[in-house]
Scaffold this active site. Structure first.
Site, PDB file in Angstrom:
ATOM      1  N   SER A   1       0.850  -1.183   0.000  1.00 28.92           N
ATOM      2  CA  SER A   1       0.000   0.000   0.000  1.00 28.92           C
ATOM      3  C   SER A   1       0.882   1.228   0.000  1.00 28.92           C
ATOM      4  CB  SER A   1      -0.888  -0.020   1.251  1.00 28.92           C
ATOM      5  OG  SER A   1      -1.562   1.200   1.372  1.00 28.92           O
TER       6      SER A   1
ATOM      7  N   LYS B   1      -0.427   6.628  -4.301  1.00 28.92           N
ATOM      8  CA  LYS B   1      -0.337   6.326  -5.729  1.00 28.92           C
ATOM      9  C   LYS B   1      -0.166   7.561  -6.603  1.00 28.92           C
ATOM     10  CE  LYS B   1      -2.576   2.195  -4.583  1.00 28.92           C
ATOM     11  NZ  LYS B   1      -2.646   2.555  -3.179  1.00 28.92           N
TER      12      LYS B   1
ATOM     13  N   TYR C   1      -8.809   3.492   2.319  1.00 28.85           N
ATOM     14  CA  TYR C   1      -9.575   2.273   2.361  1.00 28.85           C
ATOM     15  C   TYR C   1      -8.668   1.056   2.522  1.00 28.85           C
ATOM     16  CZ  TYR C   1     -12.495  -1.599   1.569  1.00 28.85           C
ATOM     17  OH  TYR C   1     -13.112  -2.783   1.760  1.00 28.85           O
ATOM     18  N   GLU C   2      -7.534   1.057   1.818  1.00 29.46           N
ATOM     19  CA  GLU C   2      -6.590  -0.064   1.959  1.00 29.46           C
ATOM     20  C   GLU C   2      -6.162  -0.221   3.416  1.00 29.46           C
ATOM     21  OE1 GLU C   2      -4.580   0.967  -2.317  1.00 29.46           O
ATOM     22  OE2 GLU C   2      -3.272   0.709  -0.590  1.00 29.46           O
ATOM     23  N   LEU C   3      -5.875   0.931   3.978  1.00 25.42           N
ATOM     24  CA  LEU C   3      -5.409   0.910   5.356  1.00 25.42           C
ATOM     25  C   LEU C   3      -6.476   0.357   6.286  1.00 25.42           C
ATOM     26  CD1 LEU C   3      -3.209   1.644   7.319  1.00 25.42           C
ATOM     27  CD2 LEU C   3      -4.191   3.928   7.469  1.00 25.42           C
TER      28      LEU C   3
END
Ligand SMILES: *[C@@H]1O[C@H](CO)[C@@H](O)[C@H](O)[C@H]1NC(C)=O
Ligand SMILES: *[C@@H]1O[C@H](CO)[C@@H](O)[C@H](O)[C@H]1NC(C)=O
Ligand SMILES: *[C@@H]1O[C@H](CO)[C@@H](O)[C@H](O)[C@H]1NC(C)=O
Ligand SMILES: *[C@@H]1O[C@H](CO)[C@@H](O)[C@H](O)[C@H]1NC(C)=O
Ligand SMILES: *[C@@H]1O[C@H](CO)[C@@H](O)[C@H](O)[C@H]1NC(C)=O
Ligand SMILES: *[C@@H]1O[C@H](CO)[C@@H](O)[C@H](O)[C@H]1NC(C)=O
Ligand SMILES: *[C@@H]1O[C@H](CO)[C@@H](O)[C@H](O)[C@H]1NC(C)=O
Ligand SMILES: *[C@@H]1O[C@H](CO)[C@@H](O)[C@H](O)[C@H]1NC(C)=O
Ligand SMILES: *[C@@H]1O[C@H](CO)[C@@H](O)[C@H](O)[C@H]1NC(C)=O
Ligand SMILES: *[C@@H]1O[C@H](CO)[C@@H](O)[C@H](O)[C@H]1NC(C)=O
Ligand SMILES: *[C@@H]1O[C@H](CO)[C@@H](O)[C@H](O)[C@H]1NC(C)=O
Length: 539
Positions: free
Chosen positions: A378, A381, A452-454
């Site tokens: 992650s 980006k 959201y990934e986190l």
């Protein structure tokens, strides 16, 4: 009955008699300066009631002079008793009591007192006591005791007992009991204290009965010796005066010039027996002296007794115990140091050890859990100029090292996710398929895009416990307050710091720590890769 026993019995009798209060002896010794009295012995009969009693003393011209209370301030007369408080040297001579036509005479001899001692040697009662026999010394003087006197018992002029009753010693005699025992009655009279002293000269003698002689100590003694050295064997025996102690041993070729029997030393025991000891000295010990008996024998009328000594060569290891001890201490210290070192090394090189262990055992945690990826990476980006290096790290360096060199399989969104599917669902399912979540942290990380990934990863990590999170602090972040609280629950060693200048080699601490946090996986690292990564431009 032995003569001495007889005399003992006699003395006991005299002891009892000393308590008598009347004066039956006609020749009497008195010590200068002590109270003294003469008392007529017959109890007054009824016919004597009326008769007057007169006391006389003969003067130098042998004339009788009647005594009356006015004769001397030191004299009191009371019917049958004449008292002196105290008697002095010039009081010596004859004294008479006259009762009707009956007269009794006493001859009084005054002894000069010894001013340097608590008693006068000429006025002692001597007693001989056999050792171990009963010894009784009791201070009694009923005549003066009725006058409230206090009584002390002295031994060789040292006070040993004091009481208002009758101080006494009752014991079995030992030699130390010998000495002069003085009973001192301290008698009050007319406001003054007078001493009446009675001294016993106690002599303790050895007994007559013979004992059975014995050699003291064990019957057989092994004595460890070294060849060429000397040794002394000490034989001690308890024996009677005329018993003999001697050493005996086989003399193979005449007498052994190295063996010397020494003179006997003898001592009384306190019980009147002899201790004797006799030494046997063996010089320059040779093989011939070993392993045979040196006997020490005591012999007498009472019997014989023998103890044996045997010389044995001191075993070479016999004096080792000291060495063994030090050696043991050294070994223990070495082991301790080694353990401490191991613990220290283990703490410092835990990561290396674990990695080495994994390599050695060929452990692989990835085979059975059904997950596709070893780690989901992650990162921020947005490729903007200020986070360009971070992007390069996540997308190029991480895969190059972890995938090409160490054989892991990473999931990198940009590379591995098919475009077109719902991004959020896709990320969630990818994280679920990964064993680790690697977060490349920077100040600007917490953008909406990665949020959201986190959160998905944190849910998996903290709630479902299916994934472990690895934080890589790419640029120094300072404080982590921008991260969700729940991240702080992660163990601190799961935060790796990337140091651009030090973390380049595959062997660097950074990669080792990362491998340590990654699941164990078997893979032979590619040898063709250069050990040094392409250098990132330093910040
Ligand atoms: C003692 O005196 C009485 C009379 O007073 C007399 O009868 C008696 O015989 C006398 N005794 C002696 C031994 O002189
Ligand atoms: C004490 O008694 C012993 C043994 O009877 C004797 O030899 C010694 O002379 C006595 N000592 C005195 C001071 O009377
Ligand atoms: C002895 O002492 C007691 C009190 O301590 C006294 O009553 C008594 O009279 C005394 N006796 C003599 C003989 O001094
Ligand atoms: C007391 O004195 C006697 C004779 O002088 C002596 O034999 C004895 O050992 C002495 N005792 C002590 C305990 O001093
Ligand atoms: C009596 O004996 C004690 C102890 O030995 C001594 O202190 C004291 O002076 C003596 N008294 C007389 C009057 O001798
Ligand atoms: C021998 O032994 C006796 C009794 O154990 C001891 O009194 C004596 O001092 C010893 N002699 C030597 C020379 O060791
Ligand atoms: C020494 O004593 C032992 C045991 O009492 C005996 O057997 C041995 O003959 C004795 N040796 C000598 C030389 O007296
Ligand atoms: C002396 O002793 C040795 C052994 O100790 C023995 O062989 C030898 O015969 C002995 N000599 C004599 C004269 O007894
Ligand atoms: C043993 O006693 C004698 C005399 O009895 C003496 O000449 C000799 O020196 C003594 N030996 C030792 C070792 O004391
Ligand atoms: C015997 O006694 C004396 C002193 O009383 C002492 O010096 C000596 O060592 C003793 N000897 C033994 C063999 O006990
Ligand atoms: C001790 O004895 C050995 C032989 O047994 C001899 O060679 C040596 O000279 C002797 N040493 C002494 C000091 O007597």
């Amino acid at each position: 009955m032995h003569h001495e026993q007889l005399s003992l019995a006699l003395w006991a009798l005299i002891f009892i008699r000393t308590s008598e209060t009347c004066t039956s002896r006609t020749h009497i010794n008195a010590v200068e300066g002590e109270p003294f009295y003469l008392k007529y012995c017959s109890s007054p009969g009824p016919e004597d009631e009326a008769t007057t009693i007169r006391w006389y003393r003969s003067n130098r011209a042998h004339e009788r002079v009647e005594l009356n209370p006015g004769s001397s301030p030191r004299i009191t007369l009371e019917d049958y008793v004449l008292e002196f408080w105290p008697v002095e040297l010039d009081d010596g001579g004859s004294y008479f009591l006259q009762m009707g036509n009956y007269t009794q005479e006493w001859k009084l001899n005054i002894i000069r007192r010894n001013k340097h001692s608590c008693f006068t040697e000429k006025q002692v009662t001597s007693r001989i006591v056999e050792v171990n026999k009963f010894l009784e010394i009791t201070c009694e003087n009923s005549y003066y005791q009725r006058l409230n006197s206090s009584i002390s018992l002295y031994k060789n002029c040292t006070k040993i007992l004091e009481s208002n009753e009758n101080p006494s010693i009752k014991k079995n005699a030992v030699f130390e009991d010998q000495g002069f025992y003085s009973c001192v009655f301290s008698v009050p009279h007319n406001g003054k204290l007078f001493n009446v002293t009675k001294t016993f000269n106690i002599t303790v003698v050895k007994g007559h009965s013979n004992i059975v002689p014995v050699v003291l100590g064990p019957k057989l003694t092994h004595v460890e010796v070294e060849l060429g050295k000397d040794v002394q064997l000490n034989c001690s025996a308890l024996l009677n005066k005329n018993d003999v102690v001697y050493w005996s041993f086989e003399k193979e070729n005449g007498s052994d010039p190295n063996v010397h029997e020494q003179n006997k030393t003898r001592n009384w025991t306190s019980e009147g027996k002899f201790y004797a000891s006799k030494l046997l000295r063996i010089e320059n010990i040779s093989e011939d002296n070993l392993n045979f008996l040196y006997n020490c024998t005591v012999a007498g009328n009472g019997g014989t007794d023998t103890n044996s000594f045997i010389l044995v060569k001191k075993a070479d290891m016999a004096d080792i115990p000291g060495h063994v001890f030090t050696r043991g201490m050294i070994i223990a210290a070495v082991i301790l140091v080694a353990v401490v070192c191991l613990v220290v090394v283990g703490v410092f090189y835990r990561v290396d050890l674990v990695l080495f262990y994994r390599h050695l055992m060929g452990r692989d945690e990835t085979l059975t859990d059904g997950k596709t990826y070893d780690a989901f990476v992650s990162y921020l980006k947005d490729c903007r100029p200020e986070n360009g290096e971070e992007y390069t790290f996540a997308v190029e360096i991480l895969p190059r090292v972890l995938e090409k060199h160490f054989g892991y399989k990473l999931c990198i969104f940009e590379r591995d996710v098919m475009p077109g599917r719902a991004v959020v669902d896709e990320i969630h399912s990818l994280i679920e398929k990964s064993r680790r979540l690697i977060i490349v942290l920077s100040k600007s990380y917490m953008s909406n895009e990665v949020r959201y990934e986190l959160e998905s990863g944190l849910h998996e990590a903290l709630v479902e416990r299916k994934i472990k999170i690895i934080l890589i602090e790419f640029t120094p972040v300072g404080d982590f307050t921008f991260l969700p609280q729940s991240l702080t629950l992660l163990k601190s060693h799961r935060v790796l710091k990337w140091k651009a200048d030090k973390s380049l080699s595959y062997n660097s601490r950074f990669w080792k720590n990362l491998l340590y946090l990654m699941p164990a996986k078997t893979f032979n690292p590619g040898r063709d890769e250069s050990e040094i990564l392409p250098v990132l431009s330093k910040p």
